[in-house]
Scaffold this motif. Structure first.
Motif, PDB file in Angstrom:
ATOM      1  N   LEU A  11      40.666  69.718  53.002  1.00  0.00           N
ATOM      2  CA  LEU A  11      41.470  70.924  53.211  1.00  0.00           C
ATOM      3  C   LEU A  11      40.878  71.779  54.329  1.00  0.00           C
ATOM      4  CD1 LEU A  11      43.889  72.559  52.417  1.00  0.00           C
ATOM      5  CD2 LEU A  11      42.582  73.635  50.628  1.00  0.00           C
ATOM      6  N   ILE A  14      41.699  70.191  57.675  1.00  0.00           N
ATOM      7  CA  ILE A  14      43.095  70.370  58.073  1.00  0.00           C
ATOM      8  C   ILE A  14      43.324  71.801  58.549  1.00  0.00           C
ATOM      9  CG2 ILE A  14      45.485  70.273  57.297  1.00  0.00           C
ATOM     10  CD1 ILE A  14      44.561  68.213  55.215  1.00  0.00           C
ATOM     11  N   VAL A  15      42.715  72.747  57.821  1.00  0.00           N
ATOM     12  CA  VAL A  15      42.901  74.150  58.194  1.00  0.00           C
ATOM     13  C   VAL A  15      42.317  74.425  59.580  1.00  0.00           C
ATOM     14  CG1 VAL A  15      42.041  76.435  57.622  1.00  0.00           C
ATOM     15  CG2 VAL A  15      43.199  75.099  55.900  1.00  0.00           C
ATOM     16  N   ILE A  16      41.150  73.840  59.859  1.00  0.00           N
ATOM     17  CA  ILE A  16      40.562  74.000  61.199  1.00  0.00           C
ATOM     18  C   ILE A  16      41.530  73.477  62.254  1.00  0.00           C
ATOM     19  CG2 ILE A  16      38.730  73.196  62.738  1.00  0.00           C
ATOM     20  CD1 ILE A  16      36.891  73.116  60.262  1.00  0.00           C
TER      21      ILE A  16
ATOM     22  N   ALA B 149      45.898  68.098  49.835  1.00  0.00           N
ATOM     23  CA  ALA B 149      45.244  68.946  50.834  1.00  0.00           C
ATOM     24  C   ALA B 149      46.219  69.267  51.961  1.00  0.00           C
ATOM     25  CB  ALA B 149      44.003  68.252  51.383  1.00  0.00           C
ATOM     26  N   ALA B 153      47.656  72.917  52.898  1.00  0.00           N
ATOM     27  CA  ALA B 153      47.427  73.451  54.240  1.00  0.00           C
ATOM     28  C   ALA B 153      48.730  73.936  54.878  1.00  0.00           C
ATOM     29  CB  ALA B 153      46.767  72.397  55.116  1.00  0.00           C
ATOM     30  N   MET B 160      47.992  81.886  58.452  1.00  0.00           N
ATOM     31  CA  MET B 160      47.204  81.784  59.686  1.00  0.00           C
ATOM     32  C   MET B 160      47.978  82.334  60.867  1.00  0.00           C
ATOM     33  SD  MET B 160      45.473  78.082  59.566  1.00  0.00           S
ATOM     34  CE  MET B 160      45.882  77.150  58.158  1.00  0.00           C
ATOM     35  N   LEU B 197      38.804  81.099  62.277  1.00  0.00           N
ATOM     36  CA  LEU B 197      38.123  80.003  61.577  1.00  0.00           C
ATOM     37  C   LEU B 197      37.380  80.521  60.360  1.00  0.00           C
ATOM     38  CD1 LEU B 197      36.607  77.851  64.459  1.00  0.00           C
ATOM     39  CD2 LEU B 197      38.206  77.066  62.746  1.00  0.00           C
TER      40      LEU B 197
END
Lengths: 198, 264
Positions: A11, A14-16, B149, B153, B160, B197
């Protein structure tokens, strides 16, 4: 040391990658306009596409994250751009670029996290993307000087952005302390713990 | 990111997601080995009908999404047109050297770019990501940790994006200026990527711990069951029919006077 990827690793990777997709989104139009001239100025920022892979690897330090990061960046690109770049063709690019990075990291047994490795991974990703470009963009049929220009511009861009920038961004990120919560424990950590006890 | 998409379900939505995905990937790879622009041109018309008529989305949305096609065409075509290899010169000024071969190769690349974009959209507009991941778990035996995941996301993405906008506004309000050249590029990446980040990794970490506690990383039963239907068979036939017809028409009425854009 635990090397298998957990849901947390996946996770976070993927977020990065998605964050870089969001950043590309702002750069995308710029990239499009630059590429119209055909002089490969756009290639200088091509490295932005590989950046997620090196950053994710330098943070999480496990096998497979670079590939997942590249695939996720491609997928994120699809959601954000709405297929502007050909949606699924990005996945193919993400795949070869991710493999390019993974091969480099694997050569060092996933144990080296230096600037030099990040730069080598950038070169690996570039080779992957060029390989697919031969099929997709017939780049081997460009005039020789133009092809050289393309390769050199992309390599320089990749090394600077994917290698150097990524490395220093992770360095800066380490100061925020966020990397500590996700990085696997290293021998150093155990040692410092023992020293504390003593 | 706050807009709602209303569309009607067409038979393309009812296809097996992984099957559709595999078909599109196969099509992509196959197109990489097509070097005849005429063939590609008729394929574009064929899939264009499918795209305009059967995604179930409004004509307005489809036209908005299609607007970058021109940019894709121009940006994929120009460098090959101007600087491609070729012998039959049409025009030459300075570095720009347009030959017959490079011109048609450029057109071919432009058409290919549009076709890829169109197929990508055709897939994206008719497939719900959730169903794609559920069917990947069921048919491809994708490990649940990957599938969940990815799905988590996707749901974090709007946060985001809004964080990104907040950050951009905050920087603007403070009157941040950037250096020029390569330093400025780094500055920009740094200003945006580090806060984003740090925030997102923390959030992702928390989310993932919660998900692991709820056993999303292990085998679970599925809320959505995905199955094959006859429509998948029709879809396969339709794609084969479009390919065959395009090939057949391209041998009769050729638009471009060239049938292989590669030279060697």
């Amino acid at each position: 040391m635990k090397k298998k990827l957990t849901l947390t690793d996946i996770l976070v990777t993927i977020v990065i990658a998605l964050i870089f997709s969001v950043i590309y989104k702002v750069w995308g139009p710029l990239y499009n306009i630059l590429s119209v001239f055909g002089l490969h100025v756009d290639q200088l920022i091509y490295g932005m596409w590989f950046m997620a892979a090196t950053i994710a690897f330098l943070i999480i330090r496990k096998p497979g994250v670079a590939l997942i990061a590249e695939l996720a960046a491609a997928q994120g690109g699809e959601f954000l751009f709405g297929g502007q770049w050909g949606g699924i063709s990005l996945l193919l690019y993400g795949f070869v670029q991710g493999i390019g990075c993974e091969v480099v990291f694997a050569l060092f047994k996933y144990k080296s996290y230096h600037l030099f490795i990040a730069c080598l991974a950038a070169i690996g990703a570039t080779i992957g993307s060029l390989f697919l470009d031969v099929f997709y963009g017939y780049i081997d049929q460009l005039a020789l000087w133009n092809l050289t220009l393309l390769i050199v511009a992309r390599l320089i861009g990749a090394i600077v952005i994917t290698g150097v920038f990524a490395f220093y961004i992770v360095k800066a990120l380490e100061k925020t302390g966020v990397t500590k919560i996700i990085r696997p424990l290293s021998a150093d950590d155990y040692q410092s713990l023992e020293e504390e006890i003593r | 990111m706050h807009f709602e998409l209303t569309y009607r379900q067409t038979w393309l939505h009812a296809l097996h997601p992984v099957f559709k995905f595999v078909m599109v990937i196969v099509l992509f790879v196959a197109i990489l080995f097509i070097h005849n622009p005429n063939f590609l041109f008729y394929m574009l018309i064929g899939f264009g009908f499918l795209y305009i008529g059967w995604t179930g989305h409004s004509f307005k949305l489809i036209s908005i999404l299609s607007s970058p096609f021109l940019i894709i065409f121009v940006s994929s075509a120009t460098s090959m047109m101007f600087f491609g290899d070729g012998t039959n010169t049409w025009y030459k000024i300075g570095l720009i050297h347009i030959t017959e071969e490079s011109f048609y190769r450029g057109v071919h690349l432009g058409l290919r770019g549009i076709l890829f974009g169109l197929l990508g959209l055709l897939f994206a507009l008719t497939t719900r990501p959730v169903l794609l991941f559920y069917s990947a778990m069921q048919t491809l035996k994708l490990k649940p940790k990957y599938a969940y995941a990815f799905m988590a996301a996707i749901n974090l993405l709007p946060i985001m994006v809004s964080e990104f906008q907040t950050l951009r506004n905050a920087l603007k309000v403070r009157g941040v200026t950037y250096n020029s050249g390569i330093k400025g590029v780094y500055q920009r990446i740094q200003y945006f990527s580090i806060p984003l980040l740090a925030q997102s990794i923390r959030r992702a970490h928390r989310t993932a711990i919660a998900m692991e506690a709820k056993q999303f990383s292990n085998d679970r039963t599925y809320y959505y069951q995905v199955s094959y239907s006859l429509k998948d068979l029709y879809f396969t036939f339709l794609i084969l029919a479009i390919m065959a017809t395009s090939f057949w028409v391209s041998t009769i009425y050729s638009v471009f006077p060239i049938d292989n854009v590669r030279m060697r």
